[in-house]
Enzyme design. Structure first.
Site, PDB file in Angstrom:
ATOM      1  N   ASN A  45     -10.502  -5.629  -4.315  1.00  0.00           N
ATOM      2  CA  ASN A  45     -11.670  -5.459  -3.427  1.00  0.00           C
ATOM      3  C   ASN A  45     -12.898  -6.114  -4.038  1.00  0.00           C
ATOM      4  O   ASN A  45     -13.081  -6.147  -5.261  1.00  0.00           O
ATOM      5  CB  ASN A  45     -11.903  -3.992  -3.065  1.00  0.00           C
ATOM      6  CG  ASN A  45     -12.011  -3.052  -4.246  1.00  0.00           C
ATOM      7  OD1 ASN A  45     -11.479  -3.317  -5.323  1.00  0.00           O
ATOM      8  ND2 ASN A  45     -12.679  -1.936  -4.058  1.00  0.00           N
ATOM      9  N   CYS A  56     -11.711  -5.781   1.464  1.00  0.00           N
ATOM     10  CA  CYS A  56     -10.713  -4.899   0.834  1.00  0.00           C
ATOM     11  C   CYS A  56      -9.673  -5.730   0.070  1.00  0.00           C
ATOM     12  O   CYS A  56      -9.464  -6.916   0.359  1.00  0.00           O
ATOM     13  CB  CYS A  56      -9.984  -4.084   1.884  1.00  0.00           C
ATOM     14  SG  CYS A  56     -10.975  -2.812   2.672  1.00  0.00           S
ATOM     15  N   GLU A  58      -6.457  -5.556   0.228  1.00  0.00           N
ATOM     16  CA  GLU A  58      -5.356  -5.998   1.088  1.00  0.00           C
ATOM     17  C   GLU A  58      -5.723  -7.289   1.811  1.00  0.00           C
ATOM     18  O   GLU A  58      -4.932  -8.226   1.896  1.00  0.00           O
ATOM     19  CB  GLU A  58      -5.022  -4.921   2.133  1.00  0.00           C
ATOM     20  CG  GLU A  58      -4.571  -3.606   1.551  1.00  0.00           C
ATOM     21  CD  GLU A  58      -5.726  -2.627   1.327  1.00  0.00           C
ATOM     22  OE1 GLU A  58      -6.777  -3.067   0.826  1.00  0.00           O
ATOM     23  OE2 GLU A  58      -5.566  -1.456   1.639  1.00  0.00           O
ATOM     24  N   CYS A  96      -7.803  -3.305   7.685  1.00  0.00           N
ATOM     25  CA  CYS A  96      -6.676  -3.961   7.002  1.00  0.00           C
ATOM     26  C   CYS A  96      -5.374  -3.765   7.773  1.00  0.00           C
ATOM     27  O   CYS A  96      -4.543  -4.674   7.838  1.00  0.00           O
ATOM     28  CB  CYS A  96      -6.548  -3.434   5.576  1.00  0.00           C
ATOM     29  SG  CYS A  96      -7.886  -4.017   4.509  1.00  0.00           S
TER      30      CYS A  96
HETATM   31  N1  THU Z   1     -10.962  -0.420  -0.107  1.00  0.00           N
HETATM   32  C1  THU Z   1      -9.946  -1.330  -0.218  1.00  0.00           C
HETATM   33  O1  THU Z   1     -10.040  -2.311  -0.954  1.00  0.00           O
HETATM   34  N2  THU Z   1      -8.825  -1.121   0.531  1.00  0.00           N
HETATM   35  C2  THU Z   1      -8.657  -0.065   1.370  1.00  0.00           C
HETATM   36  O2  THU Z   1      -7.737  -0.070   2.168  1.00  0.00           O
HETATM   37  C3  THU Z   1      -9.566   1.085   1.283  1.00  0.00           C
HETATM   38  C4  THU Z   1     -10.932   0.721   0.788  1.00  0.00           C
HETATM   39  C5  THU Z   1     -12.170  -0.638  -0.907  1.00  0.00           C
HETATM   40  C6  THU Z   1     -13.391  -1.038  -0.114  1.00  0.00           C
HETATM   41  C7  THU Z   1     -14.505  -0.595  -1.046  1.00  0.00           C
HETATM   42  O3  THU Z   1     -14.738  -1.633  -1.990  1.00  0.00           O
HETATM   43  C8  THU Z   1     -13.929   0.588  -1.785  1.00  0.00           C
HETATM   44  O4  THU Z   1     -12.525   0.548  -1.579  1.00  0.00           O
HETATM   45  C9  THU Z   1     -14.460   1.916  -1.295  1.00  0.00           C
HETATM   46  O5  THU Z   1     -14.314   2.037   0.065  1.00  0.00           O
END
Ligand code: THU
Length: 139
Positions: A45, A56, A58, A96
């Site tokens: 992320n 994110c 993903e 995502c």
């Molecule tokens: N986040 C992800 O990278 N993937 C997800 O599916 C859930 C959320 C990240 C976004 C942000 O940088 C942190 O987690 C908190 O929400």
């Protein structure tokens, strides 16, 4: 996917958390995306001071693959935790899941949520995004 391949994806996803750019949430997420050609694309992320441009883990993995011409996938592994400590399973956010719906068959695409090599859960995309809207709905 055999156990060895699942463990490899978990290892890669965990390592990706080192690259997470998370000065605001301090919540590190790592992903490892298995393409049908056998290649694994990783992602972390990446946050932003304006918050909404945050990407994110993903989607980072998907966009890396698609930007290199790879658009067919079998599975993704996701790990995450505050300061990179994995105590809970991290589920993909709704955005995502929708990106997965664009490139993956919801009946077969597997989403592995892991805490470590031993503790993981596997879901199908159709379970996490029931009645999803995808490319087939536009034809
Ligand atoms: N986040 C992800 O990278 N993937 C997800 O599916 C859930 C959320 C990240 C976004 C942000 O940088 C942190 O987690 C908190 O929400």
């Amino acid at each position: 996917m055999d156990k060895k391949q699942i463990e490899e994806m978990i290892d890669l996803a965990i390592r990706q958390m080192d690259f997470s750019y998370v000065p605001y949430s301090h919540f590190r997420v790592g992903a490892a995306l298995l393409a049908k050609n056998g290649e694994i694309y990783t992602g972390c992320n990446i946050e932003n001071a304006a918050y909404t441009p945050t990407n994110c883990a993903e989607r980072t993995a998907f966009f890396k693959a698609v930007s290199e011409g790879v658009k067919k996938f079998d599975a993704i592994c996701v790990v995450g935790g505050k300061e990179g400590v994995l105590t809970e399973y991290t589920a993909p956010c709704g955005v995502c899941r929708q990106v997965m719906m664009e490139f993956c068959d919801p009946d077969t695409f597997q989403i592995i949520m892991a805490k470590n090599r031993q503790e993981y859960r596997i879901y199908l995309l159709k379970e996490l995004l029931p009645a999803g809207f995808g490319p087939a709905d536009l034809v």
